[in-house]
Design an enzyme around this catalytic site. Sequence first.
Site, PDB file in Angstrom:
ATOM      1  N   THR A 208       0.820  -1.206   0.000  1.00  0.00           N
ATOM      2  CA  THR A 208       0.000   0.000   0.000  1.00  0.00           C
ATOM      3  C   THR A 208       0.859   1.263   0.000  1.00  0.00           C
ATOM      4  O   THR A 208       1.992   1.263   0.491  1.00  0.00           O
ATOM      5  CB  THR A 208      -0.923   0.049   1.234  1.00  0.00           C
ATOM      6  OG1 THR A 208      -0.128  -0.002   2.426  1.00  0.00           O
ATOM      7  CG2 THR A 208      -1.905  -1.100   1.213  1.00  0.00           C
ATOM      8  N   ASN A 210       1.172   4.679   1.640  1.00  0.00           N
ATOM      9  CA  ASN A 210       0.763   5.315   2.892  1.00  0.00           C
ATOM     10  C   ASN A 210       0.834   6.829   2.708  1.00  0.00           C
ATOM     11  O   ASN A 210       1.913   7.387   2.545  1.00  0.00           O
ATOM     12  CB  ASN A 210       1.692   4.842   4.014  1.00  0.00           C
ATOM     13  CG  ASN A 210       1.283   5.356   5.376  1.00  0.00           C
ATOM     14  OD1 ASN A 210       0.128   5.698   5.594  1.00  0.00           O
ATOM     15  ND2 ASN A 210       2.233   5.424   6.283  1.00  0.00           N
ATOM     16  N   GLU A 262      -4.199   4.398   3.579  1.00  0.00           N
ATOM     17  CA  GLU A 262      -3.353   3.484   2.822  1.00  0.00           C
ATOM     18  C   GLU A 262      -4.082   3.020   1.575  1.00  0.00           C
ATOM     19  O   GLU A 262      -5.209   2.521   1.666  1.00  0.00           O
ATOM     20  CB  GLU A 262      -2.957   2.287   3.682  1.00  0.00           C
ATOM     21  CG  GLU A 262      -2.159   2.671   4.931  1.00  0.00           C
ATOM     22  CD  GLU A 262      -1.865   1.473   5.811  1.00  0.00           C
ATOM     23  OE1 GLU A 262      -0.711   1.006   5.806  1.00  0.00           O
ATOM     24  OE2 GLU A 262      -2.799   1.020   6.496  1.00  0.00           O
TER      25      GLU A 262
END
Length: 323
Positions: A208, A210, A262
């Site tokens: 992901t 962030n 995220e």
Amino acid sequence: MQRWRGYEGVPGGWGRSVVTIGVFDGVHRGHQAIIGHAVKRAHDLGLQSVVMTFDPHPAEVVRPGSHPAVLTEPVRKAELVEQLGVDALCVVPFTPAFSQLTPEAFVHDVLVDALHAAVVVVGDNFRFGHRAAGDVHLLETLGRSFGFTVEEAPLVSADGVVYSSTYIRSCVDAGDVRAAAAALGRPHRLAGVVVRGDRRGREIGFPTANLMCHRYAAVPADGVYAAWLIRGGDGGDQPARLPAAVSIGTNPTFSGRERRVEAFALDFSGDLYGERVSLDFVARLREQRTYDSIEPLITQITEDVDQTRAVLHVGPDVGPDVG
């Protein structure tokens, strides 16, 4: 579109203009109607159109600590205003001294001396001057003295709901990004710089991005969302849109405490660290949940990704959508 910082920045020789005034956070459908009215009147009269707005939000100066969540950062706001055909954007620093201007001084110093207003377009709930003492009626009275007219643009509503920045913030805060998009006329956008996280997503097969967002950014309620991740677009390049499943919350399965945004960009394997990207929220898929182990979490994320594809109407390995 010309851009000025402060009304003192208006160039010498600036002619008469059609002016509209407001914070315009979100540049939502109601704001678009007001600004569009000013642009049309300017075109009809052969004058220039000016949008005057403020930075920071007046609430932070008048009532420190009460800064509302921001729907559009200054750069984004300017882009949206320019798209409406405005000739000039005047961003006035909202300082304690500026907040002390009486309604009469505001009109004389800003609208008359600096912007040479011929027409002032406002919403019917417009207030101005120290302690918001001025209203549309007073503005009309002062206009007769100083030689400008005032035109009210009606508020925009649907199903009994008047579109306002406050209403949209409440929608975002509740996670109702569909209702927010209906009032904005486009998806709610959240921007931030991609920073390194715990890398747990990478370890379970869902890396992901962030996002570190502005402290006052209007972040949707905790949950999982289908969104478009926007990257690029600087320097004249066309931005690319990547379908993304977005998680907002504290990662309860891993006993997280810090609230994070995220984004898992589907079918993307590049490196986004350090990039400034945006998320256009399309739909909320579910609330945040806690799982007893990694396996059910992976199963749920897989379902989230499938649902994201369905909501965004994209199949696997579609590649970025440019434009």
